[in-house]
Scaffold this motif. Sequence first.
Motif, PDB file in Angstrom:
ATOM      1  N   GLU A  61     -25.014  22.769 -12.148  1.00 23.55           N
ATOM      2  CA  GLU A  61     -23.378  22.541 -12.917  1.00 23.55           C
ATOM      3  C   GLU A  61     -23.325  21.908 -14.201  1.00 23.55           C
ATOM      4  O   GLU A  61     -23.015  20.779 -14.369  1.00 23.55           O
ATOM      5  CB  GLU A  61     -22.224  22.091 -11.995  1.00 23.55           C
ATOM      6  CG  GLU A  61     -22.254  23.025 -11.532  1.00 23.55           C
ATOM      7  CD  GLU A  61     -20.817  22.100  -9.841  1.00 23.55           C
ATOM      8  OE1 GLU A  61     -20.011  22.411 -10.255  1.00 23.55           O
ATOM      9  OE2 GLU A  61     -20.558  21.888  -8.644  1.00 23.55           O
ATOM     10  N   LEU A  62     -24.001  22.156 -14.444  1.00 22.45           N
ATOM     11  CA  LEU A  62     -24.029  21.418 -16.555  1.00 22.45           C
ATOM     12  C   LEU A  62     -22.592  20.889 -16.793  1.00 22.45           C
ATOM     13  O   LEU A  62     -22.626  19.762 -17.554  1.00 22.45           O
ATOM     14  CB  LEU A  62     -24.639  21.958 -17.574  1.00 22.45           C
ATOM     15  CG  LEU A  62     -26.276  22.620 -17.012  1.00 22.45           C
ATOM     16  CD1 LEU A  62     -27.046  23.508 -18.270  1.00 22.45           C
ATOM     17  CD2 LEU A  62     -27.266  21.663 -16.313  1.00 22.45           C
TER      18      LEU A  62
ATOM     19  N   PRO B  62     -34.687  17.287 -23.938  1.00 22.37           N
ATOM     20  CA  PRO B  62     -34.148  15.887 -23.308  1.00 22.37           C
ATOM     21  C   PRO B  62     -33.313  16.278 -23.929  1.00 22.37           C
ATOM     22  O   PRO B  62     -32.827  16.379 -24.654  1.00 22.37           O
ATOM     23  CB  PRO B  62     -34.966  15.030 -24.189  1.00 22.37           C
ATOM     24  CG  PRO B  62     -36.483  15.199 -24.277  1.00 22.37           C
ATOM     25  CD  PRO B  62     -36.375  16.380 -23.908  1.00 22.37           C
ATOM     26  N   ALA B  63     -31.788  16.069 -23.353  1.00 25.30           N
ATOM     27  CA  ALA B  63     -30.878  15.728 -23.837  1.00 25.30           C
ATOM     28  C   ALA B  63     -29.861  14.964 -25.624  1.00 25.30           C
ATOM     29  O   ALA B  63     -30.226  13.926 -24.968  1.00 25.30           O
ATOM     30  CB  ALA B  63     -29.854  15.518 -22.924  1.00 25.30           C
ATOM     31  N   ARG B  64     -29.385  15.852 -26.472  1.00 27.75           N
ATOM     32  CA  ARG B  64     -28.315  14.336 -27.059  1.00 27.75           C
ATOM     33  C   ARG B  64     -27.133  13.616 -26.020  1.00 27.75           C
ATOM     34  O   ARG B  64     -26.594  14.474 -25.985  1.00 27.75           O
ATOM     35  CB  ARG B  64     -28.089  15.149 -28.370  1.00 27.75           C
ATOM     36  CG  ARG B  64     -29.632  15.811 -29.125  1.00 27.75           C
ATOM     37  CD  ARG B  64     -29.600  16.196 -30.513  1.00 27.75           C
ATOM     38  NE  ARG B  64     -28.025  17.218 -30.638  1.00 27.75           N
ATOM     39  CZ  ARG B  64     -28.053  17.949 -30.326  1.00 27.75           C
ATOM     40  NH1 ARG B  64     -29.254  18.742 -29.979  1.00 27.75           N
ATOM     41  NH2 ARG B  64     -26.762  18.954 -30.655  1.00 27.75           N
ATOM     42  N   PHE B  65     -27.627  12.693 -26.391  1.00 30.06           N
ATOM     43  CA  PHE B  65     -26.328  11.883 -25.587  1.00 30.06           C
ATOM     44  C   PHE B  65     -25.507  11.044 -26.169  1.00 30.06           C
ATOM     45  O   PHE B  65     -25.812  10.243 -26.658  1.00 30.06           O
ATOM     46  CB  PHE B  65     -26.082  12.167 -24.523  1.00 30.06           C
ATOM     47  CG  PHE B  65     -26.426  11.239 -23.238  1.00 30.06           C
ATOM     48  CD1 PHE B  65     -26.527  10.031 -23.118  1.00 30.06           C
ATOM     49  CD2 PHE B  65     -28.460  11.560 -23.453  1.00 30.06           C
ATOM     50  CE1 PHE B  65     -27.529   8.783 -22.347  1.00 30.06           C
ATOM     51  CE2 PHE B  65     -28.993  10.505 -22.643  1.00 30.06           C
ATOM     52  CZ  PHE B  65     -28.161   9.413 -22.528  1.00 30.06           C
ATOM     53  N   ALA B  66     -23.896  10.492 -26.421  1.00 34.68           N
ATOM     54  CA  ALA B  66     -23.679   9.240 -26.044  1.00 34.68           C
ATOM     55  C   ALA B  66     -23.116   9.328 -25.780  1.00 34.68           C
ATOM     56  O   ALA B  66     -21.654   9.543 -24.801  1.00 34.68           O
ATOM     57  CB  ALA B  66     -23.040   9.432 -27.821  1.00 34.68           C
ATOM     58  N   MET B  67     -22.666   7.761 -25.303  1.00 35.31           N
ATOM     59  CA  MET B  67     -21.416   6.644 -24.434  1.00 35.31           C
ATOM     60  C   MET B  67     -20.161   7.434 -24.803  1.00 35.31           C
ATOM     61  O   MET B  67     -20.866   6.754 -26.209  1.00 35.31           O
ATOM     62  CB  MET B  67     -22.058   5.246 -23.692  1.00 35.31           C
ATOM     63  CG  MET B  67     -24.038   5.369 -23.854  1.00 35.31           C
ATOM     64  SD  MET B  67     -24.212   6.180 -22.297  1.00 35.31           S
ATOM     65  CE  MET B  67     -23.083   5.551 -20.480  1.00 35.31           C
TER      66      MET B  67
ATOM     67  N   ILE C 294     -22.183  16.173 -22.970  1.00 37.77           N
ATOM     68  CA  ILE C 294     -23.218  16.145 -23.219  1.00 37.77           C
ATOM     69  C   ILE C 294     -23.930  17.041 -23.886  1.00 37.77           C
ATOM     70  O   ILE C 294     -22.974  18.404 -23.755  1.00 37.77           O
ATOM     71  CB  ILE C 294     -24.108  15.758 -21.473  1.00 37.77           C
ATOM     72  CG1 ILE C 294     -23.839  15.210 -20.904  1.00 37.77           C
ATOM     73  CG2 ILE C 294     -25.601  16.728 -21.624  1.00 37.77           C
ATOM     74  CD1 ILE C 294     -25.094  14.196 -21.302  1.00 37.77           C
ATOM     75  N   GLN C 295     -25.103  17.872 -24.395  1.00 37.92           N
ATOM     76  CA  GLN C 295     -24.737  18.933 -25.558  1.00 37.92           C
ATOM     77  C   GLN C 295     -26.712  19.527 -24.824  1.00 37.92           C
ATOM     78  O   GLN C 295     -27.259  19.139 -25.548  1.00 37.92           O
ATOM     79  CB  GLN C 295     -24.551  18.556 -26.258  1.00 37.92           C
ATOM     80  CG  GLN C 295     -23.653  17.730 -27.488  1.00 37.92           C
ATOM     81  CD  GLN C 295     -23.761  17.870 -28.403  1.00 37.92           C
ATOM     82  OE1 GLN C 295     -24.834  17.459 -29.285  1.00 37.92           O
ATOM     83  NE2 GLN C 295     -22.097  17.890 -29.388  1.00 37.92           N
ATOM     84  N   PRO C 296     -26.344  20.246 -23.912  1.00 36.04           N
ATOM     85  CA  PRO C 296     -27.630  21.357 -23.921  1.00 36.04           C
ATOM     86  C   PRO C 296     -28.448  21.563 -24.975  1.00 36.04           C
ATOM     87  O   PRO C 296     -27.392  22.907 -25.954  1.00 36.04           O
ATOM     88  CB  PRO C 296     -26.921  22.524 -22.129  1.00 36.04           C
ATOM     89  CG  PRO C 296     -25.723  21.689 -22.165  1.00 36.04           C
ATOM     90  CD  PRO C 296     -25.225  20.716 -23.177  1.00 36.04           C
ATOM     91  N   GLU C 297     -29.764  21.893 -25.050  1.00 43.64           N
ATOM     92  CA  GLU C 297     -29.484  23.128 -25.912  1.00 43.64           C
ATOM     93  C   GLU C 297     -30.955  24.406 -25.394  1.00 43.64           C
ATOM     94  O   GLU C 297     -30.627  24.063 -23.895  1.00 43.64           O
ATOM     95  CB  GLU C 297     -31.148  22.302 -26.273  1.00 43.64           C
ATOM     96  CG  GLU C 297     -30.637  20.885 -27.284  1.00 43.64           C
ATOM     97  CD  GLU C 297     -31.136  20.006 -28.267  1.00 43.64           C
ATOM     98  OE1 GLU C 297     -32.730  21.081 -28.178  1.00 43.64           O
ATOM     99  OE2 GLU C 297     -31.368  19.445 -28.495  1.00 43.64           O
TER     100      GLU C 297
END
Length: 252
Positions: free
Chosen positions: A137-138, A213-218, A231-234
């Motif tokens: 579950e993304l 790897p995902a791009r994410f920011a806290m 979270i931004q899945p590619e």
Amino acid sequence: MLHARPVRSWLLTAVLLATMGASAQPQPVSQARPAVDPSTRTLRVEGTGEVKAQPDEAFIDLAVETLEKTAKAAGEQNAKKMEKVIAALTSAGIPRKEIQTRNYSVYPDYGPPAPNETEPKLRGYRVSNVVSVHLTELSRVGSVLDQALAAGANRVDQVRFGLARQDAVQGEALRQAVARARKSAEVLAAALNVKLGVVVDVSTVTEPPQLYPARFAMAEMASDARVATPIQPEEQTVQAKVTLIYVIESAR
């Protein structure tokens, strides 16, 4: 849902193999491939296919790292903290089988040498325990990260995305590659005024998707503690290449 992105160029290579002369060196034939009569004229073509698909699984690598005066103390403290992290993950509905140890290490930690000394100073022992959490579950990736950090995880090594339905995506890429190779063979046969016969050899190369790897920011805790880490899945890309060898029949 699978969706193919058109390839800008066919990247097709065709080689017309004529009858080999007596002075020519024979080409080695792999035992895994059927032998072709050297007097038979053949046409060799290649085709490529590429499919892009949205990922349907994620892997989160979480770590608990501790530093104590002795290795035993660092290990005990690390175990207690990791137990809390795993308990938080299972309480969030993640099956225990989807949480697996990825790496565990114990090593001495040195600081700069004391004044008038040249040897580094031993500060203690550092223990690192990394677990990989598998999610399908993304939409929950961000909240799972937040829950693990709140429970005591103090390092996020990476978040990777992949394709559980990899076979279906690879199959579509292969179908595209075969279609392009066949089209190239037909165009060449028409231009050379020859007739295509049966396919006497097929070879394929597929490149499975990588775990990107995902791009994410806290999320900023001061703004709203209820906001999950974004979270931004590619998209995942699968490529395939097919080589076909046709028999060339008599001229038209």
